[in-house]
Scaffold this motif. Structure first.
Motif, PDB file in Angstrom:
ATOM      1  N   UNK A  77       9.488  44.907  84.958  1.00 50.42           N
ATOM      2  CA  UNK A  77      10.879  44.425  85.004  1.00 50.42           C
ATOM      3  C   UNK A  77      10.955  43.027  85.603  1.00 50.42           C
TER       4      UNK A  77
ATOM      5  N   UNK B 186       9.711  40.755  82.914  1.00 46.71           N
ATOM      6  CA  UNK B 186      10.635  40.700  81.777  1.00 46.71           C
ATOM      7  C   UNK B 186      11.799  39.758  82.060  1.00 46.71           C
ATOM      8  N   UNK B 187      12.236  39.768  83.312  1.00 45.59           N
ATOM      9  CA  UNK B 187      13.344  38.915  83.728  1.00 45.59           C
ATOM     10  C   UNK B 187      13.088  37.453  83.349  1.00 45.59           C
ATOM     11  N   UNK B 188      11.817  37.062  83.316  1.00 47.69           N
ATOM     12  CA  UNK B 188      11.471  35.657  83.082  1.00 47.69           C
ATOM     13  C   UNK B 188      10.940  35.400  81.671  1.00 47.69           C
TER      14      UNK B 188
ATOM     15  N   UNK C 101       3.863  36.195  85.874  1.00 46.84           N
ATOM     16  CA  UNK C 101       5.244  35.930  85.500  1.00 46.84           C
ATOM     17  C   UNK C 101       5.376  34.509  84.935  1.00 46.84           C
TER      18      UNK C 101
ATOM     19  N   UNK D 106      12.934  37.431  75.521  1.00 48.37           N
ATOM     20  CA  UNK D 106      13.269  38.837  75.766  1.00 48.37           C
ATOM     21  C   UNK D 106      14.380  39.275  74.815  1.00 48.37           C
TER      22      UNK D 106
END
Lengths: 305, 514
Positions: B104, B107-109, B158, B113
């Motif tokens: 998660x 995924x935020x970055x 990330x 997405x």
């Protein structure tokens, strides 16, 4: 106690719990983005009164429903402006919103006290048509009840399975990280509050348009606050909110049953059962360190320079 | 080795200026960053390194100046713009979300997405990149369950998955054990070979000389100098970092009486911690007057609990605690303070001061009973001032009583806390990560203060991750691992590698060849 009375408790728990469930689901979304809305009580009242008023005027409960939801979202925008743009304290702003809601809803609802409406139509639960009339009427629900559990699932899906939900939860955990990931924490919080208000509006509509089918001043009787407590009870998870809403409203219904069956206990004491239950639940969870509250719940996002 | 002289820099900063309310953080800074290079940004705390890079990342906005990407002028207004230009940054205090899983957080970055998440797909992409660079980590693990070293890996993953080509790392080695630092540099080396540009913000000279291709030194918000690795020496860099020559530590041979009553004695102390903390198990410890006992360990192995037990903030479930032979097991903090125990915590702003009070008010906080007059309805501020000034003179710290604590820099605030804790002749000083995040000069001052206290006969419990600091200061060195003391040495009898391996729970593989 007969089967009928037990089913009666269940049915009335479902009826009175639905508004709680919608409100709680909305508050889960709001708090996941980091904002506590103590003004929920006021939002509910304004939505309930205006939804009822629209239903009386147009004669169409669905228009009333729509109005209640929109008004809920818009009322929440007041809180949004205070705590997001003006960076005000969330608790103080929430309480102010609540008192504002008391007054405004009384004003809106005044001309419609005692008015009669056609509430949301009831649709029997599929598969109950063969049962005696007495039973089918217990389980003949309006559209909001039918949609309540799907809504909870939808909220779960939005929060945990969509990009927007991921960003929203990130804002509630650490707004700086959300900003660093290229998101606008303020915008996300406004969106979350609006959606949260829509759901609270649906809950309020169920109360005035579907369940009681009238408007009286302060008819929400603390549901806004119970919803805030239920968010903690459900540990910020939409699916557990279903259980929370049912347990609470079940206690209310059970208490009514006890009173009507002539149990020799002060009715005032019986009235406190659901609230005592809430306190007990909070005590039980309070001892648990892993409460999974969003890390920056209640924090102002200051942005960067 | 590329020849950057003939190529356009990937990123060029020209005349970047940033003013904060109290300070001019960046003053017309020019900086060139090339692909396939590790560029070290060196400087004391407050030299403006982080600010400059946060401007490049769009987290702050510059007041003036220009940023060029491959020779073309660009504007970066927010991190979103920076992502667009493929610039990524790992902040100093790691900005991962502990309640989220690794996947998660990453995924935020992710730039591409999808609106509906596909967890399986995200996991696969993470595994692919993590294998390529030896950054293996379980995508489904919660970040709160990872060690700091693993979190650092996630941060780098990330950045890589966010498609960044310029990686800015703000003090990535601050909290890593020695072998983790080596592993990190290995990863950076591979990334450099693949054409990434890397900016490494640090104030550790050794690391700079170990891995950087180009070194820029900032001092007081300006560029003090820029060198290629081949031209750089430790002396040159120190000269650029500091205006005046640093005086070394003055350590007098301590007078110690091995037979005297210990200042502090723990007998079989155990604690019980729920959740993420580390319980102490069977801790036996003695600190004699005039002795500094160092505690080495990777953070989260019971250091915090050890300090808390000594200070009375955590209960012992078993065992006893003696202060000068007096049994003070499970007495509250106040009782410990009255018995001459001082505490210098790792984060002075959060743990040792009230940010919105003045320095003077903060100085009286721990000793209000001493300064209260008329039954607590008045405070004798004159005496507070006199007491502190006396200590300030001894330690040679400047002090300004009417500044708000929050407005002081980290180094100055730590100096204030040290001042307060050294007043009233403490008999036992608990110092936790005394110099974490301090620049070289402040760190030196802090260490000198401890040594002075030792000469005055105080016992010191010094928790630190900086092994060099522990080796220089300690008379005795303990290693904590998993809530137990797993090693006890006199510093001359051991070396960094032996301690480093005990710290990480691995067996000692090679002894004394470094």
């Amino acid at each position: 106690m007969s089967l009928l009375s037990i089913l009666g408790v269940l049915s009335s728990a479902i009826f009175s719990g639905t508004s709680l469930l919608y409100t709680t689901l909305g508050e889960v979304i709001g708090q996941r983005s980091g904002i506590v809305n103590l003004g929920l009580e006021g939002v509910l009242l304004v939505s309930a009164s205006s939804g009822f008023a629209v239903t009386v005027i147009t004669g169409n409960p669905f228009l009333g429903l729509l109005a209640a939801a929109l008004i809920g979202g818009l009322t929440n925008m007041i809180l949004g402006y205070l705590v997001i743009h003006r960076k005000a304290n969330q608790l103080a702003s929430g309480l102010a919103l609540m008192f504002f809601g008391f007054g405004l809803s009384a004003l809106i609802g005044k001309p419609y006290v005692g008015a009669r409406i056609n509430g949301l139509p009831r649709i029997p639960l599929p598969g109950t048509s063969g049962l005696p009339q007495l039973y089918t009427s217990l389980f003949s629900f309006d559209i909001l009840i039918h949609l309540s559990i799907p809504t909870a699932i939808l909220v779960w899906w939005i929060l945990f399975r969509t990009r927007w939900g991921l960003g929203l939860r990130a804002v509630g955990e650490n707004a700086d990280t959300a900003f660093a990931s290229g998101r606008d924490p303020r915008l996300i919080r406004y969106q979350a509050l609006f959606l949260s208000g829509l759901l609270a509006g649906l809950g309020a509509a169920h109360l005035s348009i579907a369940y009681t089918m009238n408007w009286t001043e302060y008819m929400t009787a603390g549901r806004g606050f119970i919803a805030v407590a239920l968010v903690i009870f459900s540990r910020w998870h939409p699916m557990r909110a279903i259980v929370g809403a049912l347990v609470f409203s079940g206690a209310v219904a059970f208490q009514l049953l006890l009173q009507s069956s002539g149990v020799q206990v002060s009715p005032f004491l019986l009235d406190t059962i659901p609230y005592v239950l809430t306190i007990l639940v909070l005590i039980a969870w309070g001892g648990n360190r892993r409460q999974s509250a969003p890390a920056s719940l209640g924090c102002v996002y200051h942005g960067t320079e | 080795m590329p020849n950057p002289q003939n190529q356009t820099p990937m990123i060029a900063l020209r005349g970047v200026t940033k003013r904060f309310p109290m300070t001019l953080a960046n003053d017309h800074i020019d900086l060139d960053i090339f692909g396939s290079e590790i560029h070290a940004l060196l400087g004391e705390n407050g030299a403006g390194k982080s600010t400059l890079m946060k401007i490049l990342f769009g987290f702050y906005r510059a007041d003036a100046g220009e940023i060029q990407l491959n020779g073309k002028s660009i504007t970066i207004r927010s991190p979103r713009d920076a992502h667009e230009y493929r610039i990524g940054m790992v902040f100093q205090d790691l900005n991962l979300i502990p309640a989220f899983s690794v996947a998660e957080n990453i995924a935020l970055f992710l730039p591409d997405l999808k609106a509906v998440l596909k967890p399986q797909e995200i996991d696969e992409r993470i595994n692919e990149v993590s294998k390529q660079y030896g950054l293996e980590v379980n995508p489904r693990a919660l970040v709160s369950q990872l060690s700091i070293g693993e979190q650092q890996k996630v941060e780098i993953l990330k950045l890589l998955l966010s498609n960044a080509r310029l990686l800015i790392l703000d003090e990535p080695t601050r909290v890593l054990a020695p072998h983790e630092v080596e592993a990190l540099f290995g990863v950076l080396d591979n990334l450099r070979k693949d054409g990434y540009a890397i900016v490494l913000i640090t104030h550790k000279l050794k690391e700079v000389l170990e891995c950087a291709d180009r070194i820029t030194v900032l001092r007081g918000g300006r560029v003090a100098g820029s060198l290629l690795r081949a031209e750089a020496t430790e002396e040159k860099l120190v000269a650029l970092m500091f205006e005046k020559e640093l005086s070394g530590l003055k350590i007098a041979e301590p007078k110690r009486d091995e037979m005297s009553t210990p200042v502090l004695e723990l007998r079989g102390v155990e604690t019980y911690v729920e959740g993420a903390g580390m319980s102490l198990k069977g801790i036996n410890l003695q600190i004699r007057p005039g002795e500094i006992v160092g505690v080495a360990g990777v953070s989260g192995n019971g250091q915090k609990e050890l300090c808390d037990v000594v200070l009375g903030m955590e209960l012992c479930v078993r065992g006893e605690k003696y202060l000068f032979g007096k049994n003070l097991t499970n007495r509250p903090v106040g009782a410990m303070r009255k018995n001459g125990v001082s505490f210098i915590p790792e984060n002075p702003l959060a743990m040792a001061s009230v940010p919105f009070m003045t320095v003077l008010e903060n100085m009286a906080l721990t000793q209000t009973w001493r300064y209260a007059r008329n039954g607590g309805f008045a405070m004798d501020w004159g005496v507070v001032k006199a007491d502190i000034q006396q200590t300030a003179k001894r330690l040679e710290f400047p002090v300004n009583f009417y500044t708000i604590a929050k407005s002081l820099s980290g180094g100055n605030l730590q100096r204030m806390v040290i001042l307060r804790e050294m007043t009233h002749d403490p008999r036992l000083i608990v110092a936790s990560y005394l110099t974490r995040g301090l620049d070289v000069q402040s760190a030196l001052a802090a260490r000198q203060a401890l040594i002075q206290a030792r000469e005055g006969g105080a016992g010191v419990l010094l928790v630190s991750e900086d092994l060099e600091e522990l080796f220089t200061l300690s008379d005795r060195l303990l290693v904590l691992y998993g809530g137990r003391i797993v090693g006890e040495f006199k510093p001359p009898e051991t070396d960094i590698y032996q301690v480093g391996h005990l710290m990480t729970g691995s067996k000692v593989e090679h002894v004394a060849n470094g």
